[in-house]
Design a protein around this motif. Structure first.
Motif, PDB file in Angstrom:
ATOM      1  N   ASP A  60       0.805  -1.219   0.000  1.00  0.00           N
ATOM      2  CA  ASP A  60       0.000   0.000   0.000  1.00  0.00           C
ATOM      3  C   ASP A  60       0.841   1.274   0.000  1.00  0.00           C
ATOM      4  OD1 ASP A  60       0.926  -0.591   2.523  1.00  0.00           O
ATOM      5  OD2 ASP A  60      -0.808   0.238   3.553  1.00  0.00           O
ATOM      6  N   ALA A  61       2.168   1.140  -0.054  1.00  0.00           N
ATOM      7  CA  ALA A  61       3.045   2.314  -0.085  1.00  0.00           C
ATOM      8  C   ALA A  61       3.002   2.951  -1.468  1.00  0.00           C
ATOM      9  CB  ALA A  61       4.478   1.909   0.251  1.00  0.00           C
ATOM     10  N   PRO A  62       2.980   4.283  -1.527  1.00  0.00           N
ATOM     11  CA  PRO A  62       2.971   4.937  -2.839  1.00  0.00           C
ATOM     12  C   PRO A  62       4.284   4.699  -3.573  1.00  0.00           C
ATOM     13  CG  PRO A  62       3.214   6.558  -1.095  1.00  0.00           C
ATOM     14  CD  PRO A  62       2.980   5.235  -0.433  1.00  0.00           C
ATOM     15  N   ARG A  63       4.179   4.549  -4.846  1.00  0.00           N
ATOM     16  CA  ARG A  63       5.367   4.370  -5.674  1.00  0.00           C
ATOM     17  C   ARG A  63       5.533   5.623  -6.510  1.00  0.00           C
ATOM     18  NH1 ARG A  63       3.175  -1.067  -5.899  1.00  0.00           N
ATOM     19  NH2 ARG A  63       4.549  -2.351  -4.655  1.00  0.00           N
ATOM     20  N   ASP A  64       6.723   6.159  -6.515  1.00  0.00           N
ATOM     21  CA  ASP A  64       6.968   7.413  -7.205  1.00  0.00           C
ATOM     22  C   ASP A  64       7.142   7.246  -8.704  1.00  0.00           C
ATOM     23  OD1 ASP A  64       9.012   8.536  -4.454  1.00  0.00           O
ATOM     24  OD2 ASP A  64       6.859   8.769  -4.794  1.00  0.00           O
ATOM     25  N   LEU A  65       7.812   6.186  -9.115  1.00  0.00           N
ATOM     26  CA  LEU A  65       8.166   6.064 -10.511  1.00  0.00           C
ATOM     27  C   LEU A  65       8.354   4.603 -10.892  1.00  0.00           C
ATOM     28  CD1 LEU A  65       9.154   7.530 -13.141  1.00  0.00           C
ATOM     29  CD2 LEU A  65      11.431   7.425 -12.154  1.00  0.00           C
ATOM     30  N   LEU A  66       7.851   4.250 -12.043  1.00  0.00           N
ATOM     31  CA  LEU A  66       8.094   2.930 -12.613  1.00  0.00           C
ATOM     32  C   LEU A  66       8.643   3.148 -14.012  1.00  0.00           C
ATOM     33  CD1 LEU A  66       7.842  -0.170 -12.734  1.00  0.00           C
ATOM     34  CD2 LEU A  66       5.540   0.186 -13.643  1.00  0.00           C
ATOM     35  N   ARG A  67       9.818   2.674 -14.235  1.00  0.00           N
ATOM     36  CA  ARG A  67      10.412   2.766 -15.573  1.00  0.00           C
ATOM     37  C   ARG A  67      10.094   1.470 -16.310  1.00  0.00           C
ATOM     38  NH1 ARG A  67      14.328   7.048 -15.699  1.00  0.00           N
ATOM     39  NH2 ARG A  67      14.545   7.850 -13.587  1.00  0.00           N
ATOM     40  N   PHE A  68       9.620   1.628 -17.523  1.00  0.00           N
ATOM     41  CA  PHE A  68       9.160   0.485 -18.297  1.00  0.00           C
ATOM     42  C   PHE A  68       9.666   0.648 -19.718  1.00  0.00           C
ATOM     43  CE2 PHE A  68       6.018  -1.860 -20.750  1.00  0.00           C
ATOM     44  CZ  PHE A  68       5.890  -3.018 -20.001  1.00  0.00           C
ATOM     45  N   ALA A  69      10.314  -0.356 -20.249  1.00  0.00           N
ATOM     46  CA  ALA A  69      10.839  -0.300 -21.612  1.00  0.00           C
ATOM     47  C   ALA A  69      10.206  -1.404 -22.448  1.00  0.00           C
ATOM     48  CB  ALA A  69      12.351  -0.460 -21.602  1.00  0.00           C
ATOM     49  N   THR A  70       9.916  -1.077 -23.689  1.00  0.00           N
ATOM     50  CA  THR A  70       9.444  -2.082 -24.636  1.00  0.00           C
ATOM     51  C   THR A  70      10.344  -2.028 -25.864  1.00  0.00           C
ATOM     52  OG1 THR A  70       7.909  -0.576 -25.751  1.00  0.00           O
ATOM     53  CG2 THR A  70       7.043  -1.856 -23.908  1.00  0.00           C
ATOM     54  N   ALA A  71      10.396  -3.112 -26.561  1.00  0.00           N
ATOM     55  CA  ALA A  71      11.168  -3.176 -27.801  1.00  0.00           C
ATOM     56  C   ALA A  71      10.409  -4.058 -28.778  1.00  0.00           C
ATOM     57  CB  ALA A  71      12.558  -3.758 -27.540  1.00  0.00           C
ATOM     58  N   GLY A  72      10.466  -3.699 -30.012  1.00  0.00           N
ATOM     59  CA  GLY A  72       9.800  -4.491 -31.024  1.00  0.00           C
ATOM     60  C   GLY A  72       9.691  -3.735 -32.323  1.00  0.00           C
ATOM     61  N   SER A  73       9.229  -4.413 -33.324  1.00  0.00           N
ATOM     62  CA  SER A  73       9.050  -3.821 -34.642  1.00  0.00           C
ATOM     63  C   SER A  73       7.728  -3.064 -34.707  1.00  0.00           C
ATOM     64  CB  SER A  73       9.067  -4.918 -35.703  1.00  0.00           C
ATOM     65  OG  SER A  73      10.293  -5.599 -35.693  1.00  0.00           O
ATOM     66  N   VAL A  74       7.518  -2.405 -35.816  1.00  0.00           N
ATOM     67  CA  VAL A  74       6.265  -1.696 -36.057  1.00  0.00           C
ATOM     68  C   VAL A  74       5.104  -2.687 -35.992  1.00  0.00           C
ATOM     69  CG1 VAL A  74       4.960  -0.397 -37.795  1.00  0.00           C
ATOM     70  CG2 VAL A  74       7.402   0.035 -37.477  1.00  0.00           C
ATOM     71  N   ASP A  75       4.019  -2.292 -35.358  1.00  0.00           N
ATOM     72  CA  ASP A  75       2.804  -3.097 -35.243  1.00  0.00           C
ATOM     73  C   ASP A  75       2.975  -4.362 -34.413  1.00  0.00           C
ATOM     74  OD1 ASP A  75       1.287  -1.270 -36.668  1.00  0.00           O
ATOM     75  OD2 ASP A  75       1.636  -2.264 -38.593  1.00  0.00           O
ATOM     76  N   ASP A  76       3.929  -4.366 -33.496  1.00  0.00           N
ATOM     77  CA  ASP A  76       4.091  -5.500 -32.581  1.00  0.00           C
ATOM     78  C   ASP A  76       3.216  -5.359 -31.337  1.00  0.00           C
ATOM     79  OD1 ASP A  76       5.809  -7.012 -34.083  1.00  0.00           O
ATOM     80  OD2 ASP A  76       7.613  -6.464 -32.982  1.00  0.00           O
ATOM     81  N   GLY A  77       2.590  -4.203 -31.135  1.00  0.00           N
ATOM     82  CA  GLY A  77       1.691  -4.029 -30.006  1.00  0.00           C
ATOM     83  C   GLY A  77       2.302  -3.348 -28.792  1.00  0.00           C
ATOM     84  N   LYS A  78       3.388  -2.632 -28.981  1.00  0.00           N
ATOM     85  CA  LYS A  78       4.041  -1.969 -27.847  1.00  0.00           C
ATOM     86  C   LYS A  78       3.130  -0.928 -27.204  1.00  0.00           C
ATOM     87  CE  LYS A  78       7.280  -0.666 -30.607  1.00  0.00           C
ATOM     88  NZ  LYS A  78       6.892  -1.295 -31.857  1.00  0.00           N
ATOM     89  N   SER A  79       2.554  -0.058 -27.984  1.00  0.00           N
ATOM     90  CA  SER A  79       1.656   0.976 -27.449  1.00  0.00           C
ATOM     91  C   SER A  79       0.400   0.367 -26.854  1.00  0.00           C
ATOM     92  CB  SER A  79       1.269   1.972 -28.545  1.00  0.00           C
ATOM     93  OG  SER A  79       2.399   2.680 -28.988  1.00  0.00           O
ATOM     94  N   THR A  80      -0.112  -0.671 -27.468  1.00  0.00           N
ATOM     95  CA  THR A  80      -1.291  -1.346 -26.939  1.00  0.00           C
ATOM     96  C   THR A  80      -0.985  -1.985 -25.592  1.00  0.00           C
ATOM     97  OG1 THR A  80      -2.088  -1.749 -29.175  1.00  0.00           O
ATOM     98  CG2 THR A  80      -3.050  -3.090 -27.426  1.00  0.00           C
ATOM     99  N   LEU A  81       0.187  -2.583 -25.451  1.00  0.00           N
ATOM    100  CA  LEU A  81       0.590  -3.177 -24.179  1.00  0.00           C
ATOM    101  C   LEU A  81       0.644  -2.126 -23.073  1.00  0.00           C
ATOM    102  CD1 LEU A  81       1.769  -5.427 -22.352  1.00  0.00           C
ATOM    103  CD2 LEU A  81       4.019  -4.766 -23.231  1.00  0.00           C
TER     104      LEU A  81
END
Length: 75
Positions: free
Chosen positions: A7-28
């Motif tokens: 229940d502790a607040p989290r300040d920041l989550l860094r998240f990286a995706t990699a893939g080709s065009v239309d692999d669903g990165k933005s959708t994920l």
């Protein structure tokens, strides 16, 4: 560093995706934002309207085109 509690607040989550065009990165990332309720209701409504206006979904579909949540973010 102490272990965070669930229940502790989290300040920041860094998240990286990699893939080709239309692999669903933005959708994920959009799905993660949507499922964790990290998006305001008016943003969801705007994405829903944009999805319908672009013809990507019908008026009765409950889940909007979630890649728009991420693609429209500003740094």
């Amino acid at each position: 560093m102490p272990e965070p509690t669930p229940d502790a607040p989290r300040d920041l989550l860094r998240f990286a995706t990699a893939g080709s065009v239309d692999d669903g990165k933005s959708t994920l990332v959009g799905r993660l934002l949507y499922d964790t309720k990290s998006v305001l209701a008016d943003q969801i409504e705007a994405v829903q309207r944009a999805s319908v206006d672009k013809g990507w979904i019908g008026n009765c579909k409950s889940t909007p085109y979630l890649s728009l949540l991420f693609d429209d973010l500003r740094a």
